[in-house]
Design an enzyme around this catalytic site. Structure first.
Site, PDB file in Angstrom:
ATOM      1  N   SER A 292      44.683  34.450  31.909  1.00 31.41           N
ATOM      2  CA  SER A 292      45.422  33.252  32.307  1.00 31.41           C
ATOM      3  C   SER A 292      44.803  31.957  31.805  1.00 31.41           C
ATOM      4  O   SER A 292      45.477  30.924  31.783  1.00 31.41           O
ATOM      5  CB  SER A 292      45.551  33.198  33.839  1.00 31.41           C
ATOM      6  OG  SER A 292      44.276  33.243  34.451  1.00 31.41           O
TER       7      SER A 292
ATOM      8  N   ASP B  24      43.490  24.363  39.737  1.00 30.18           N
ATOM      9  CA  ASP B  24      43.876  25.195  40.874  1.00 30.18           C
ATOM     10  C   ASP B  24      42.681  26.052  41.294  1.00 30.18           C
ATOM     11  O   ASP B  24      41.539  25.738  40.943  1.00 30.18           O
ATOM     12  CB  ASP B  24      45.119  26.039  40.558  1.00 30.18           C
ATOM     13  CG  ASP B  24      44.895  27.056  39.434  1.00 30.18           C
ATOM     14  OD1 ASP B  24      43.724  27.264  39.034  1.00 30.18           O
ATOM     15  OD2 ASP B  24      45.883  27.646  38.952  1.00 30.18           O
TER      16      ASP B  24
ATOM     17  N   HIS C 116      41.483  27.800  37.651  1.00 32.74           N
ATOM     18  CA  HIS C 116      41.565  27.269  36.287  1.00 32.74           C
ATOM     19  C   HIS C 116      41.161  25.802  36.186  1.00 32.74           C
ATOM     20  O   HIS C 116      41.379  25.036  37.126  1.00 32.74           O
ATOM     21  CB  HIS C 116      43.004  27.427  35.770  1.00 32.74           C
ATOM     22  CG  HIS C 116      43.525  28.814  35.906  1.00 32.74           C
ATOM     23  ND1 HIS C 116      44.320  29.215  36.954  1.00 32.74           N
ATOM     24  CD2 HIS C 116      43.346  29.916  35.133  1.00 32.74           C
ATOM     25  CE1 HIS C 116      44.624  30.501  36.826  1.00 32.74           C
ATOM     26  NE2 HIS C 116      44.042  30.953  35.731  1.00 32.74           N
TER      27      HIS C 116
END
Length: 376
Positions: free
Chosen positions: A50, A341, A344
Protein backbone atom coordinates in the site's frame (compact mmCIF):
# COMPACT_ATOMS: atom_id res chain seq x y z
CA UNK A 1 32.69 26.16 23.21
CA UNK A 2 30.21 28.96 22.58
CA UNK A 3 31.46 29.31 18.97
CA UNK A 4 31.04 25.56 18.42
CA UNK A 5 27.46 25.69 19.66
CA UNK A 6 26.67 28.68 17.44
CA UNK A 7 28.21 26.86 14.46
CA UNK A 8 26.06 23.78 15.14
CA UNK A 9 22.93 25.94 15.41
CA UNK A 10 23.80 27.64 12.11
CA UNK A 11 24.31 24.28 10.37
CA UNK A 12 21.03 23.01 11.79
CA UNK A 13 19.17 26.10 10.56
CA UNK A 14 20.74 25.77 7.11
CA UNK A 15 19.72 22.10 6.95
CA UNK A 16 16.16 23.00 7.93
CA UNK A 17 15.94 25.71 5.27
CA UNK A 18 17.41 23.37 2.65
CA UNK A 19 14.90 20.58 3.31
CA UNK A 20 12.00 23.01 3.47
CA UNK A 21 13.09 24.48 0.13
CA UNK A 22 13.45 21.02 -1.47
CA UNK A 23 10.08 19.92 -0.15
CA UNK A 24 8.34 23.09 -1.34
CA UNK A 25 9.85 22.74 -4.83
CA UNK A 26 8.74 19.10 -5.00
CA UNK A 27 5.22 19.98 -3.89
CA UNK A 28 4.90 22.81 -6.40
CA UNK A 29 5.63 20.32 -9.16
CA UNK A 30 3.17 17.87 -7.62
CA UNK A 31 0.43 20.46 -7.35
CA UNK A 32 0.59 21.34 -11.03
CA UNK A 33 1.01 17.76 -12.22
CA UNK A 34 4.34 18.50 -13.87
CA UNK A 35 6.94 15.96 -14.84
CA UNK A 36 10.03 17.21 -13.01
CA UNK A 37 12.70 16.25 -15.54
CA UNK A 38 13.22 14.98 -19.06
CA UNK A 39 12.67 11.25 -19.41
CA UNK A 40 15.78 9.48 -18.10
CA UNK A 41 14.69 5.85 -18.56
CA UNK A 42 12.28 4.11 -20.96
CA UNK A 43 9.96 2.87 -18.23
CA UNK A 44 9.49 2.19 -14.54
CA UNK A 45 7.85 -0.86 -13.02
CA UNK A 46 6.61 -0.72 -9.42
CA UNK A 47 6.01 -3.75 -7.21
CA UNK A 48 4.96 -3.53 -3.58
CA UNK A 49 2.27 -2.88 -1.01
CA UNK A 50 0.00 0.00 0.00
CA UNK A 51 2.95 2.38 0.31
CA UNK A 52 3.06 2.45 -3.50
CA UNK A 53 -0.33 1.06 -4.60
CA UNK A 54 -1.99 3.40 -7.13
CA UNK A 55 -5.36 1.68 -7.24
CA UNK A 56 -4.87 -2.01 -7.99
CA UNK A 57 -6.99 -2.94 -4.98
CA UNK A 58 -9.86 -0.86 -6.38
CA UNK A 59 -10.37 -3.77 -8.77
CA UNK A 60 -10.02 -6.55 -6.19
CA UNK A 61 -12.40 -7.95 -3.59
CA UNK A 62 -10.46 -6.47 -0.70
CA UNK A 63 -11.05 -4.62 2.55
CA UNK A 64 -7.75 -2.80 1.99
CA UNK A 65 -8.93 0.08 -0.18
CA UNK A 66 -8.52 3.84 -0.17
CA UNK A 67 -10.85 4.83 -2.99
CA UNK A 68 -12.80 7.28 -0.85
CA UNK A 69 -12.44 10.80 0.54
CA UNK A 70 -10.35 12.12 2.31
CA UNK A 71 -7.72 9.95 0.57
CA UNK A 72 -6.46 11.94 -2.38
CA UNK A 73 -7.62 15.28 -0.96
CA UNK A 74 -4.29 16.83 -2.02
CA UNK A 75 -3.85 14.76 -5.17
CA UNK A 76 -3.70 16.84 -8.35
CA UNK A 77 -7.24 15.75 -9.29
CA UNK A 78 -8.51 16.39 -5.78
CA UNK A 79 -10.17 12.98 -5.78
CA UNK A 80 -9.28 9.55 -4.35
CA UNK A 81 -7.37 7.32 -6.75
CA UNK A 82 -6.66 4.28 -4.60
CA UNK A 83 -3.39 5.73 -3.27
CA UNK A 84 -3.02 5.40 0.50
CA UNK A 85 -2.02 9.03 0.89
CA UNK A 86 -3.43 12.53 0.95
CA UNK A 87 -1.54 13.01 -2.35
CA UNK A 88 1.16 11.20 -4.26
CA UNK A 89 3.20 8.19 -3.20
CA UNK A 90 6.95 7.84 -2.96
CA UNK A 91 6.99 5.91 -6.25
CA UNK A 92 4.93 8.57 -8.05
CA UNK A 93 7.56 11.12 -7.10
CA UNK A 94 10.49 8.95 -8.15
CA UNK A 95 8.70 8.56 -11.47
CA UNK A 96 8.36 12.33 -11.83
CA UNK A 97 12.06 12.82 -11.12
CA UNK A 98 12.83 10.25 -13.82
CA UNK A 99 10.51 11.98 -16.27
CA UNK A 100 7.94 9.18 -16.14
CA UNK A 101 4.20 10.03 -16.03
CA UNK A 102 1.82 8.36 -13.58
CA UNK A 103 1.90 4.61 -14.04
CA UNK A 104 -1.37 2.78 -14.66
CA UNK A 105 -2.53 0.09 -12.25
CA UNK A 106 -2.10 -3.41 -13.64
CA UNK A 107 -5.59 -4.44 -12.51
CA UNK A 108 -7.26 -1.61 -14.42
CA UNK A 109 -8.83 -3.16 -17.57
CA UNK A 110 -7.66 -0.10 -19.52
CA UNK A 111 -3.99 -0.88 -18.84
CA UNK A 112 -3.34 -2.28 -22.30
CA UNK A 113 -1.61 -1.34 -25.54
CA UNK A 114 0.53 1.77 -25.63
CA UNK A 115 -0.57 2.73 -22.09
CA UNK A 116 1.98 0.26 -20.72
CA UNK A 117 5.00 1.65 -22.57
CA UNK A 118 6.09 3.96 -19.73
CA UNK A 119 5.66 1.12 -17.23
CA UNK A 120 3.03 -0.41 -14.97
CA UNK A 121 2.30 -0.40 -11.25
CA UNK A 122 1.59 -3.85 -9.74
CA UNK A 123 1.56 -2.86 -6.05
CA UNK A 124 -1.30 -4.09 -3.91
CA UNK A 125 -2.36 -3.03 -0.43
CA UNK A 126 -1.92 -5.78 2.21
CA UNK A 127 0.53 -7.64 -0.02
CA UNK A 128 3.62 -9.26 1.38
CA UNK A 129 6.61 -11.34 0.46
CA UNK A 130 4.77 -14.36 1.84
CA UNK A 131 1.64 -15.41 -0.04
CA UNK A 132 -0.41 -15.71 3.14
CA UNK A 133 0.42 -12.24 4.45
CA UNK A 134 -2.61 -9.96 4.63
CA UNK A 135 -5.10 -12.69 3.76
CA UNK A 136 -7.53 -11.41 6.39
CA UNK A 137 -8.12 -8.38 4.13
CA UNK A 138 -9.26 -10.53 1.23
CA UNK A 139 -7.85 -10.42 -2.28
CA UNK A 140 -4.45 -8.86 -2.92
CA UNK A 141 -1.55 -9.39 -5.27
CA UNK A 142 1.26 -10.99 -3.26
CA UNK A 143 4.87 -10.62 -4.41
CA UNK A 144 4.75 -13.89 -6.35
CA UNK A 145 1.52 -12.88 -8.07
CA UNK A 146 2.93 -9.47 -8.96
CA UNK A 147 5.86 -11.18 -10.67
CA UNK A 148 3.38 -13.29 -12.67
CA UNK A 149 1.46 -10.12 -13.52
CA UNK A 150 4.67 -8.56 -14.81
CA UNK A 151 5.18 -11.55 -17.06
CA UNK A 152 1.68 -10.94 -18.45
CA UNK A 153 2.75 -7.37 -19.24
CA UNK A 154 5.82 -8.75 -21.01
CA UNK A 155 3.57 -10.77 -23.27
CA UNK A 156 1.83 -7.51 -24.27
CA UNK A 157 5.14 -5.72 -24.79
CA UNK A 158 6.29 -8.47 -27.16
CA UNK A 159 3.45 -7.46 -29.48
CA UNK A 160 4.64 -3.84 -29.43
CA UNK A 161 8.38 -4.29 -30.08
CA UNK A 162 10.82 -6.88 -31.36
CA UNK A 163 13.01 -9.03 -29.14
CA UNK A 164 16.18 -6.93 -29.36
CA UNK A 165 14.33 -3.69 -28.67
CA UNK A 166 12.48 -5.27 -25.74
CA UNK A 167 15.72 -6.54 -24.20
CA UNK A 168 17.27 -3.06 -24.40
CA UNK A 169 14.07 -1.46 -23.09
CA UNK A 170 13.97 -3.75 -20.04
CA UNK A 171 17.70 -3.38 -19.35
CA UNK A 172 17.41 0.42 -19.20
CA UNK A 173 14.13 0.54 -17.26
CA UNK A 174 14.00 0.78 -13.46
CA UNK A 175 12.06 -1.53 -11.16
CA UNK A 176 11.13 -0.44 -7.64
CA UNK A 177 10.22 -3.07 -5.05
CA UNK A 178 8.66 -2.11 -1.71
CA UNK A 179 7.93 -5.18 0.40
CA UNK A 180 8.23 -6.47 3.95
CA UNK A 181 6.09 -4.14 6.06
CA UNK A 182 2.95 -6.26 5.82
CA UNK A 183 4.86 -9.44 6.57
CA UNK A 184 5.37 -7.91 10.00
CA UNK A 185 2.30 -5.79 10.79
CA UNK A 186 -0.17 -8.04 8.96
CA UNK A 187 1.41 -11.38 9.76
CA UNK A 188 4.23 -11.77 12.30
CA UNK A 189 2.81 -9.17 14.73
CA UNK A 190 -0.71 -10.65 14.57
CA UNK A 191 -0.37 -13.92 16.55
CA UNK A 192 -4.14 -14.22 16.91
CA UNK A 193 -4.44 -14.69 13.12
CA UNK A 194 -1.05 -15.97 11.95
CA UNK A 195 1.22 -18.66 13.39
CA UNK A 196 4.51 -17.24 12.09
CA UNK A 197 5.59 -15.75 15.43
CA UNK A 198 5.11 -19.18 17.06
CA UNK A 199 7.04 -20.99 14.35
CA UNK A 200 9.95 -18.56 13.90
CA UNK A 201 12.01 -16.31 16.11
CA UNK A 202 12.55 -12.79 14.64
CA UNK A 203 15.89 -13.67 13.06
CA UNK A 204 14.62 -16.86 11.44
CA UNK A 205 11.50 -15.09 10.17
CA UNK A 206 13.63 -12.37 8.57
CA UNK A 207 15.74 -15.03 6.87
CA UNK A 208 12.59 -16.75 5.61
CA UNK A 209 11.46 -13.46 4.08
CA UNK A 210 14.85 -12.83 2.51
CA UNK A 211 14.97 -16.31 0.97
CA UNK A 212 11.50 -15.95 -0.56
CA UNK A 213 12.28 -12.41 -1.70
CA UNK A 214 15.52 -13.48 -3.38
CA UNK A 215 13.67 -16.11 -5.40
CA UNK A 216 11.30 -13.53 -6.89
CA UNK A 217 13.99 -10.90 -7.43
CA UNK A 218 15.95 -13.44 -9.47
CA UNK A 219 12.79 -14.26 -11.41
CA UNK A 220 12.50 -10.59 -12.42
CA UNK A 221 16.15 -10.58 -13.39
CA UNK A 222 15.71 -13.73 -15.48
CA UNK A 223 13.10 -12.06 -17.69
CA UNK A 224 15.28 -9.04 -18.41
CA UNK A 225 15.18 -6.38 -15.69
CA UNK A 226 18.65 -5.02 -14.92
CA UNK A 227 18.06 -2.05 -12.60
CA UNK A 228 16.23 -2.90 -9.37
CA UNK A 229 15.69 -0.75 -6.28
CA UNK A 230 14.93 -2.76 -3.13
CA UNK A 231 13.46 -0.57 -0.40
CA UNK A 232 14.06 -1.60 3.19
CA UNK A 233 11.33 -1.61 5.84
CA UNK A 234 10.83 1.62 7.78
CA UNK A 235 10.58 1.98 11.57
CA UNK A 236 7.20 0.27 11.94
CA UNK A 237 7.30 0.63 15.71
CA UNK A 238 6.77 4.36 15.20
CA UNK A 239 3.67 4.29 12.99
CA UNK A 240 0.43 5.40 14.71
CA UNK A 241 -1.02 1.89 14.42
CA UNK A 242 1.77 0.44 16.56
CA UNK A 243 1.94 3.37 18.98
CA UNK A 244 -1.80 2.90 19.56
CA UNK A 245 -1.24 -0.64 20.89
CA UNK A 246 -0.11 0.83 24.21
CA UNK A 247 3.09 -1.23 24.18
CA UNK A 248 5.20 1.91 24.55
CA UNK A 249 5.15 4.99 26.76
CA UNK A 250 3.32 8.03 25.34
CA UNK A 251 5.52 9.76 22.80
CA UNK A 252 7.72 6.70 22.36
CA UNK A 253 7.96 4.15 19.56
CA UNK A 254 7.49 0.42 20.18
CA UNK A 255 11.16 -0.52 20.44
CA UNK A 256 10.63 -4.27 20.13
CA UNK A 257 8.98 -3.87 16.74
CA UNK A 258 11.81 -1.70 15.45
CA UNK A 259 14.44 -4.06 16.80
CA UNK A 260 13.11 -7.14 15.04
CA UNK A 261 13.39 -5.37 11.67
CA UNK A 262 17.16 -5.14 11.94
CA UNK A 263 17.90 -8.62 10.63
CA UNK A 264 15.69 -8.10 7.58
CA UNK A 265 17.09 -4.69 6.63
CA UNK A 266 20.70 -5.68 7.23
CA UNK A 267 20.13 -8.89 5.31
CA UNK A 268 18.55 -7.01 2.40
CA UNK A 269 21.55 -4.69 2.15
CA UNK A 270 23.89 -7.69 2.22
CA UNK A 271 21.75 -9.32 -0.45
CA UNK A 272 22.27 -6.27 -2.67
CA UNK A 273 26.04 -6.70 -2.33
CA UNK A 274 25.74 -10.38 -3.18
CA UNK A 275 23.48 -9.79 -6.17
CA UNK A 276 25.74 -7.08 -7.57
CA UNK A 277 28.74 -9.39 -7.24
CA UNK A 278 27.03 -12.33 -8.90
CA UNK A 279 25.25 -10.50 -11.73
CA UNK A 280 27.49 -8.36 -13.89
CA UNK A 281 25.66 -5.88 -16.08
CA UNK A 282 22.96 -5.47 -13.42
CA UNK A 283 22.68 -2.90 -10.65
CA UNK A 284 20.74 -3.62 -7.47
CA UNK A 285 20.20 -0.78 -5.00
CA UNK A 286 19.21 -0.88 -1.32
CA UNK A 287 16.96 1.96 -0.17
CA UNK A 288 17.57 2.78 3.49
CA UNK A 289 13.96 3.58 4.34
CA UNK A 290 14.56 2.90 8.04
CA UNK A 291 17.46 5.35 8.28
CA UNK A 292 15.83 8.09 6.22
CA UNK A 293 12.50 7.89 8.01
CA UNK A 294 14.24 7.55 11.37
CA UNK A 295 16.08 10.79 10.67
CA UNK A 296 12.76 12.57 10.05
CA UNK A 297 11.30 11.20 13.29
CA UNK A 298 14.38 12.07 15.32
CA UNK A 299 14.73 15.56 13.84
CA UNK A 300 11.21 16.58 12.80
CA UNK A 301 11.74 20.35 13.11
CA UNK A 302 14.64 20.16 10.66
CA UNK A 303 12.13 19.01 8.04
CA UNK A 304 9.32 21.32 9.02
CA UNK A 305 7.24 18.76 10.96
CA UNK A 306 5.63 19.32 14.34
CA UNK A 307 3.51 16.13 14.71
CA UNK A 308 5.25 12.75 14.58
CA UNK A 309 3.29 10.49 16.90
CA UNK A 310 -0.26 10.56 15.54
CA UNK A 311 -2.04 10.39 12.22
CA UNK A 312 -3.57 13.29 10.35
CA UNK A 313 -6.64 11.13 9.71
CA UNK A 314 -7.70 8.27 11.96
CA UNK A 315 -9.63 7.30 15.07
CA UNK A 316 -8.63 6.42 18.64
CA UNK A 317 -5.32 6.67 20.43
CA UNK A 318 -2.71 8.43 18.29
CA UNK A 319 -5.44 8.50 15.61
CA UNK A 320 -4.05 5.06 14.86
CA UNK A 321 -6.44 2.48 16.30
CA UNK A 322 -8.74 2.73 13.28
CA UNK A 323 -7.38 4.12 10.05
CA UNK A 324 -8.87 7.01 8.06
CA UNK A 325 -12.59 6.41 7.48
CA UNK A 326 -14.81 7.53 4.59
CA UNK A 327 -15.65 11.25 4.70
CA UNK A 328 -13.67 11.77 7.91
CA UNK A 329 -12.34 15.31 8.25
CA UNK A 330 -8.51 15.18 8.22
CA UNK A 331 -6.18 17.60 9.96
CA UNK A 332 -5.81 20.97 8.27
CA UNK A 333 -2.04 21.42 8.70
CA UNK A 334 -1.10 18.28 6.77
CA UNK A 335 2.37 19.51 5.85
CA UNK A 336 3.29 19.43 9.55
CA UNK A 337 2.31 15.77 10.01
CA UNK A 338 4.67 12.89 9.26
CA UNK A 339 1.83 10.35 9.12
CA UNK A 340 -1.30 10.63 7.03
CA UNK A 341 -3.19 7.65 8.48
CA UNK A 342 -2.49 4.77 10.86
CA UNK A 343 0.08 3.21 8.52
CA UNK A 344 1.20 5.61 5.80
CA UNK A 345 3.22 8.82 5.51
CA UNK A 346 1.86 12.14 4.31
CA UNK A 347 2.72 13.39 0.84
CA UNK A 348 5.28 15.79 2.32
CA UNK A 349 7.08 12.99 4.19
CA UNK A 350 7.03 10.85 1.04
CA UNK A 351 8.57 13.74 -0.92
CA UNK A 352 11.56 13.82 1.43
CA UNK A 353 12.07 10.05 1.19
CA UNK A 354 11.77 10.18 -2.60
CA UNK A 355 14.32 12.98 -2.91
CA UNK A 356 16.81 11.17 -0.69
CA UNK A 357 16.39 7.96 -2.68
CA UNK A 358 16.85 9.87 -5.91
CA UNK A 359 19.83 12.04 -5.00
CA UNK A 360 21.05 11.03 -1.56
CA UNK A 361 24.42 9.65 -0.46
CA UNK A 362 25.18 5.90 -0.08
CA UNK A 363 23.85 6.03 3.48
CA UNK A 364 20.41 6.71 1.94
CA UNK A 365 20.64 4.73 -1.30
CA UNK A 366 23.33 2.06 -1.59
CA UNK A 367 25.63 1.67 -3.51
CA UNK A 368 24.26 4.41 -5.79
CA UNK A 369 21.17 6.58 -5.79
CA UNK A 370 18.35 6.37 -8.32
CA UNK A 371 19.62 9.33 -10.31
CA UNK A 372 23.04 7.70 -10.68
CA UNK A 373 21.39 4.38 -11.50
CA UNK A 374 19.45 6.00 -14.34
CA UNK A 375 22.73 7.09 -15.94
CA UNK A 376 24.33 3.65 -15.87
Amino acid sequence: MKEDVQKMVTISNQKQKLWLAITMIMLIFLQYGAVVGSQRVPAMFVFGDSLVDVGNNNFLSSLAKSNYYPYGCDFRTGTPSGRFSNGETFADMIGRLLGIPYLPAFADPNTVGTRILHGVNYASAAAGILDETGQHYGERYSLSQQVLNFEATLNQLRTLMNGTTLSQYLAKSIAILVFGSNDYINNYLMPSMYSSSYNYNPSDFANLLLNRYTRQILALHSVGLRKLVLAGVGPLGCIPNQRATGQAQPGRCVDYVNQILGTFNEGLKSLVDQLNTNHTGTIFVYGNTYGCFGDILNNPASYGFSVVDRACCGIGQNQGQITCMPMQVPCQNRSQYVFWDAFHPTEVASAIIAWRAFSGPPSDSYPVNVQQMSRI
